[in-house]
Write an enzyme that holds these catalytic residues in place. Structure first.
Site, mmCIF file in Angstrom:
data_model
loop_
_atom_site.group_PDB
_atom_site.id
_atom_site.type_symbol
_atom_site.label_atom_id
_atom_site.label_comp_id
_atom_site.label_asym_id
_atom_site.label_seq_id
_atom_site.Cartn_x
_atom_site.Cartn_y
_atom_site.Cartn_z
ATOM 1 N N GLU A 312 0.808 -1.226 0.000
ATOM 2 C CA GLU A 312 0.000 0.000 0.000
ATOM 3 C C GLU A 312 0.839 1.272 0.000
ATOM 4 O OE1 GLU A 312 -3.848 -1.600 2.490
ATOM 5 O OE2 GLU A 312 -2.115 -0.961 3.633
HETATM 6 C C1 TNX Z 1 -4.301 -4.048 4.709
HETATM 7 S S1 TNX Z 1 -2.692 -6.363 4.170
HETATM 8 C C2 TNX Z 1 -3.033 -3.799 5.177
HETATM 9 C C3 TNX Z 1 -2.844 -3.383 6.574
HETATM 10 C C4 TNX Z 1 -4.157 -3.201 7.291
HETATM 11 C C5 TNX Z 1 -5.075 -4.316 6.908
HETATM 12 C C6 TNX Z 1 -6.364 -4.307 7.657
HETATM 13 C C7 TNX Z 1 -1.603 -5.358 4.106
HETATM 14 C C8 TNX Z 1 -0.388 -5.840 3.595
HETATM 15 N N1 TNX Z 1 -1.888 -4.100 4.489
HETATM 16 O O1 TNX Z 1 -2.084 -2.198 6.633
HETATM 17 O O2 TNX Z 1 -3.906 -3.210 8.661
HETATM 18 O O3 TNX Z 1 -5.330 -4.262 5.541
HETATM 19 O O4 TNX Z 1 -7.118 -5.440 7.367
#
Ligand code: TNX
Length: 501
Positions: A312
């Protein structure tokens, strides 16, 4: 003395979780633990597993259970010479009237055998004080080994901080299901949780906040981290530390002005949005910082892996992301570690040793499919199957639902070796269940989301694919409830599972 096993004792052979490769009952044979039972470890590999076994059995039985390296052939014996079919993590367990023998060719195999033996004892074995029950173990011959090498649990200690004792409690709970990797998500926008001696503000400032606004000493010193790693090792578990970058870095950017493109410290963040932060990609200070962090953490992490996050990075362009990873991935290698990262990073990786952890909700990902063609192995953590922070149903108070509602049957109903297009059984290193903690702040919360879905993931990671069958699995899962009640685990009593009284 021969005692006839009662039904509850023999049933335990059918209730093992994860399901073993092979179990042959020895009907009408039981072994009974007594005050004079001894535990013998005949090889160095077996000593720590024998100590773990004794630490599980002593409080509830009240027996001394001394560990010896020679002596009587009777009692519990951990020894080598297992069938080569057991591989590097498997074991054989033989229960006769006078002996319980665990054979394994590695410490990992002994740890796994110990966890099986534990489940063959009555649920009261999980108690913290002496119980008056017959400590019968059903006669049997078990030969067992895992489907996948990587069976992981992840705890996010960044969104909410968990004390070392809380983390140890969860480690102990997951170890019972033969989980062998514990991934600690140590940094994120809301907090930096591990002391880095060359950058002390990371914890002085970034280690003082969390979601919801609580402040305080919300981080681990390096000594505390070492102690957590040792605790995990004493349960056969390797810790994988994660430093998420180049995004999810607000806590670091709030600690040091020079980690920001504009040279200005960011304010502390205690909300739950993702994807807004990024380290300065074109600034050498960033790479000096990253190298210091990697060097310090590599020095106190005996396991082979270092997780660099990489998810992300929504404010980072593709080009900048590639620039960042091309500088960071070699640093992980420089300090002798293998990279694990959220699967996005793998589009830029040239070293097939690096391991993408797939977390999306799709069954197709071109970057991951291309990576396995180049020889990468994948850890499977599909969000809509194994994310422990997803709500079970609309009524679940804790958790999120961006990846969907994940009831117990959903978490079981997929095949890690045939889930992602172009990713076959051989490409899969294993499975891991992450627990993100935006809405989770106590051990009771952790347990409510992890139980029973963590044991479900453990089953998928260990049990042979051929035994996969919800109708047979559900009662086996339900049979764990008495153990969890004795342990005080706050599990979610899903209506999909026939829970045993
Ligand atoms: C996605 S999964 C994220 C996290 C969040 C999560 C909550 C991932 C690699 N990144 O930063 O905490 O969703 O479900």
């Amino acid at each position: 003395m021969t005692e006839t096993a009662d039904a509850a004792t023999t049933n335990r052979l059918q209730e093992l979780l994860p399901h073993p490769v092979g179990v042959e009952p020895r009907p009408d044979v039981t072994f009974t633990l007594t005050p004079s039972t001894t535990i013998r470890a005949t090889t160095p590999d077996a000593v720590a597993p024998a100590e773990l076994l004794a630490s599980i059995l002593r409080p509830s039985t009240g027996f001394a259970l001394p560990i010896e390296d020679s002596g009587s052939d009777d009692g519990i014996v951990l020894t080598d010479g297992a069938d080569p079919e057991t591989g590097r993590e498997g074991y054989q367990l033989d229960v006769t009237e006078s002996r319980v023998v665990i054979r394994a060719n590695s410490a990992a195999g002994h740890f796994n055998g110990v966890q099986t033996l534990r489940q063959l004892l009555p649920p009261e074995v999980e108690a913290g004080t002496a119980q008056q029950v017959p400590w019968q173990i059903p006669g049997a011959s078990v030969l067992d080994h895992p489907r996948y090498h990587h069976r992981g649990a992840m705890l996010d200690v960044a969104r909410h901080f968990f004390t070392p004792d809380q983390v140890k409690r969860y480690i102990d709970q997951v170890a019972a299901f033969k989980i062998n990797h514990f991934h600690l998500h140590l940094t994120d926008d809301q907090g930096w949780r591990l002391e880095i001696k060359s950058w002390p503000e990371l914890t002085n400032t970034g280690g003082g906040t969390e979601i919801g606004g609580r402040t305080g000493r919300l981080f681990y010193t390096q000594d505390e981290y070492r102690d957590l790693v040792a605790h995990a090792a004493s349960r056969g578990i390797t810790v994988i530390p994660e430093f998420d970058m180049p995004g999810h870095t607000n806590a670091a950017q709030a600690s040091y002005a020079e980690l920001n493109e504009d040279g200005e410290k960011r304010p502390a963040y205690s909300g739950i949005e993702v994807g807004f932060s990024s380290l300065a990609i074109h600034d050498d200070t960033t790479y000096r910082f990253v190298e210091d962090v990697i060097r310090e953490i590599a020095a106190i992490t005996p396991g082979p892996y270092l997780h660099i996050g990489g998810d992300e990075a929504l404010t980072t362009s593709d080009e900048d992301y590639a620039t960042f990873m091309s500088r960071v991935l070699p640093l992980v290698e420089k300090y002798g570690k293998t990279t694990v990262g959220w699967h996005e990073f793998v589009k830029t990786s040239e070293n097939p040793e690096a391991i993408p952890q797939f977390w999306a909700t799709t069954t197709k990902d071109d970057n991951v499919a291309a990576a396995v063609k180049r020889g990468h192995k994948v850890i499977m953590s599909p969000g809509n199957r194994v994310y422990l922070d997803m709500k079970y149903d609309e009524d679940t108070e804790l958790g999120l639902k961006w990846a969907g509602l994940v009831e117990v049957k959903d978490s079981y109903g997929w095949n890690p070796g045939a889930y992602l297009e172009g990713v076959t059984e051989e490409d899969v290193l294993g499975v891991e269940a992450p627990l993100w903690t935006e809405t989770v702040s106590t051990s009771a919360d952790v347990e409510h989301l992890a139980f029973p879905r963590l044991p479900v993931t453990a089953e998928l990671g260990w049990a042979p694919a051929a035994v996969h069958d919800w109708d047979k699995f559900a009662p086996r899962l339900g049979a764990q409830a008495p153990r969890w009640r004795v342990q005080g685990i706050n599990f979610y009593a899903s209506p999909q599972v026939p829970w045993k009284d």
